[in-house]
Design a protein around this motif. Structure first.
Motif, short mmCIF file in Angstrom:
data_model
loop_
_atom_site.label_atom_id
_atom_site.label_comp_id
_atom_site.label_asym_id
_atom_site.label_seq_id
_atom_site.Cartn_x
_atom_site.Cartn_y
_atom_site.Cartn_z
N ALA A 234 96.06 57.58 33.58
CA ALA A 234 96.33 56.14 33.55
C ALA A 234 95.50 55.40 34.59
O ALA A 234 95.10 54.25 34.38
CB ALA A 234 97.81 55.88 33.79
N LEU A 235 95.21 56.08 35.71
CA LEU A 235 94.49 55.42 36.81
C LEU A 235 93.00 55.74 36.80
O LEU A 235 92.29 55.40 37.75
CB LEU A 235 95.09 55.87 38.14
CG LEU A 235 96.55 55.46 38.38
CD1 LEU A 235 97.09 56.15 39.62
CD2 LEU A 235 96.67 53.94 38.52
N ARG B 93 90.88 52.18 36.59
CA ARG B 93 91.06 51.19 37.64
C ARG B 93 92.44 51.36 38.26
O ARG B 93 93.33 51.97 37.66
CB ARG B 93 90.94 49.77 37.08
CG ARG B 93 92.01 49.40 36.06
CD ARG B 93 91.84 47.98 35.54
NE ARG B 93 92.84 47.67 34.53
CZ ARG B 93 94.06 47.18 34.78
NH1 ARG B 93 94.43 46.98 36.03
NH2 ARG B 93 94.90 46.91 33.80
N LEU C 86 96.19 50.45 39.20
CA LEU C 86 97.23 49.77 38.45
C LEU C 86 98.39 49.43 39.36
O LEU C 86 98.67 50.14 40.32
CB LEU C 86 97.73 50.65 37.30
CG LEU C 86 96.74 51.06 36.22
CD1 LEU C 86 97.41 52.00 35.22
CD2 LEU C 86 96.16 49.84 35.51
N THR C 87 99.08 48.34 39.02
CA THR C 87 100.31 48.01 39.73
C THR C 87 101.43 48.94 39.26
O THR C 87 101.29 49.66 38.25
CB THR C 87 100.73 46.57 39.46
OG1 THR C 87 101.07 46.44 38.07
CG2 THR C 87 99.60 45.60 39.80
N THR D 44 104.15 48.12 37.86
CA THR D 44 104.60 47.69 36.53
C THR D 44 103.67 48.23 35.45
O THR D 44 104.12 48.75 34.42
CB THR D 44 104.67 46.16 36.46
OG1 THR D 44 105.61 45.69 37.43
CG2 THR D 44 105.10 45.70 35.07
N GLU D 45 102.37 48.11 35.69
CA GLU D 45 101.39 48.59 34.72
C GLU D 45 101.46 50.10 34.56
O GLU D 45 101.43 50.63 33.44
CB GLU D 45 99.99 48.18 35.14
CG GLU D 45 99.75 46.67 35.08
CD GLU D 45 98.49 46.24 35.81
OE1 GLU D 45 97.95 45.17 35.47
OE2 GLU D 45 98.03 46.98 36.72
N LEU D 46 101.58 50.79 35.67
CA LEU D 46 101.66 52.25 35.61
C LEU D 46 102.95 52.68 34.94
O LEU D 46 102.96 53.61 34.12
CB LEU D 46 101.57 52.81 37.03
CG LEU D 46 101.54 54.33 37.19
CD1 LEU D 46 100.40 54.95 36.40
CD2 LEU D 46 101.43 54.71 38.66
N HIS E 105 102.71 52.38 31.17
CA HIS E 105 101.91 53.46 30.59
C HIS E 105 102.72 54.75 30.52
O HIS E 105 102.73 55.44 29.49
CB HIS E 105 100.65 53.68 31.43
CG HIS E 105 99.79 54.80 30.94
ND1 HIS E 105 98.78 54.61 30.02
CD2 HIS E 105 99.80 56.14 31.22
CE1 HIS E 105 98.20 55.77 29.77
NE2 HIS E 105 98.79 56.72 30.49
N ALA F 166 98.83 47.74 44.22
CA ALA F 166 98.16 48.51 43.17
C ALA F 166 97.76 49.86 43.72
O ALA F 166 97.46 50.00 44.91
CB ALA F 166 96.93 47.77 42.65
#
Length: 360
Positions: free
Chosen positions: A124-125, A128, A130-131, A133-135, A138, A177
């Motif tokens: 996932a990373l 870039r 990720l915050t 929430t974004e992680l 995913h 992040a």
């Protein structure tokens, strides 16, 4: 026997708090074995209280240039450390994170394989940072049976993740992040870090100390065996309760009568968190006020080496709350330190600087 006041002065000397030092910021961070950094900006105030002429750029620049990072380490809390220490300390502290995950693991993680989770985090990373929430979004797609709260606990334990700038860069704002430590630093973790070296560095920054102190600071267990292997290299004292304390032979141990200047110690400062028995710097009664039930550690006022009150800053105003009346001389020193802190934190606004709580 070594008295409580002697322990106080020794600790202040190791923590660079008996005088301000002409030392590069990264050298100080390394000496202190990192600065606790649950909030983004207390480390700046921690270095300001210790270093002569410290400016925010001395810490902001290394964060931007990847010479320093923030990540979960000792006690399972976020620390700001040098890049080299991140690569050494994270493998050493991984067992406590594994233990924490096993204890805290929720029902929704029972069938989640840690290796598969780590692989998913890294995938996932890959492109870039990720915050959270974004992680979390995913990972929720990959592990639908796991709750997001449980995944958040697991993420901080299974993969070394650094919090990337602009988070914690002075004068900047940014969401938290994450990036894998190895990717961010371009280097792999130390393949065989020495726990003996960790104990020796702890004593250099926090000693003299008991085995329980070292374990409380690091969050690791089983350090008695390591200290015993080191015993021949160390000096041994007994404190006022008869406990055995270990130290480096040549480390500074000032006398109990050495003057200790007033200092405004940063929130979350290591000097308050580095021992199982913290009465060398703060009474048990005052500790309950300074370290709150929700995990906050307030900024504190040191007078004659011990915590005598708390402080907080709101813009150009510092408010001091002494636990008991200060002497006129101490009150004047506190006021001078508070004004110096405001000059550091709010430059160019001297006409608005104000110190409350200790008179004019």
């Amino acid at each position: 026997m070594i008295s409580t006041r002697e322990l106080n002065r020794a600790t202040l000397a190791r923590q660079l708090l008996l005088r301000r030092h002409a030392m590069p910021a990264l050298e100080a961070v390394e000496h202190l074995v990192g600065l606790q950094a649950q909030a983004p900006f207390p480390p700046y105030f921690g270095l300001w209280s210790r270093l002569d002429g410290f400016t925010p750029d001395e810490l902001a620049r290394p964060l931007l240039e990847r010479e320093a990072v923030r990540l979960v380490l000792m006690r399972g809390t976020v620390h700001l450390v040098t890049a080299a220490d991140a690569l050494t300390l994270r493998p050493l502290t991984q067992p406590l994170l594994d233990r924490y995950l096993n204890v805290a693991r929720g029902r929704s993680l029972q069938d989640v394989d840690a290796g598969q989770l780590a692989k998913a985090i890294r995938e996932a990373l890959a492109e870039r940072p990720l915050t959270a929430t974004e992680l979390g979004a995913h990972l929720a797609g990959r592990f639908p049976a796991a709750t997001r709260d449980d995944l958040a606990v697991a993420v901080r334990c299974v993969v070394p993740l650094v919090q990337v700038p602009p988070r914690a860069v002075w004068g900047k704002a940014g969401r938290t992040a994450f990036a894998p430590m190895e990717d961010w630093l371009g280097r792999q973790p130390h393949p065989d870090p020495s726990p003996e070296r960790l104990v020796l560095r702890y004593l250099a920054a926090f000693g003299p100390a008991t085995v329980a102190d070292a374990q409380a600071w690091s969050g690791l267990t089983g350090l008695r065996e390591i200290v015993e292997r080191l015993r021949a290299q160390l000096v041994v004292f007994r404190d006022e309760q008869g406990r055995e304390l270990f130290d480096l032979p040549d480390a500074p141990r000032p006398g109990a009568d050495v003057p200790a200047p007033v200092r405004l110690v940063a929130p979350f400062d290591n000097v308050l968190l580095g021992h199982a028995d913290r009465t060398r710097i703060i009474s048990d009664e005052h500790r309950k006020t300074v370290i709150t039930i929700n995990g906050q550690v307030l900024g504190t006022v040191l007078a004659d080496g011990f915590v005598r009150g708390v402080w907080k800053r709101e813009g150009p105003v510092v408010t001091v709350e002494p636990f008991a009346p200060l002497t006129p001389g101490q009150a004047e020193e506190v006021r001078a330190e508070a004004l110096a802190l405001l000059a550091f934190a709010e430059p160019g606004k001297a006409d608005r600087h104000e110190v409350r709580g200790i008179g004019s």
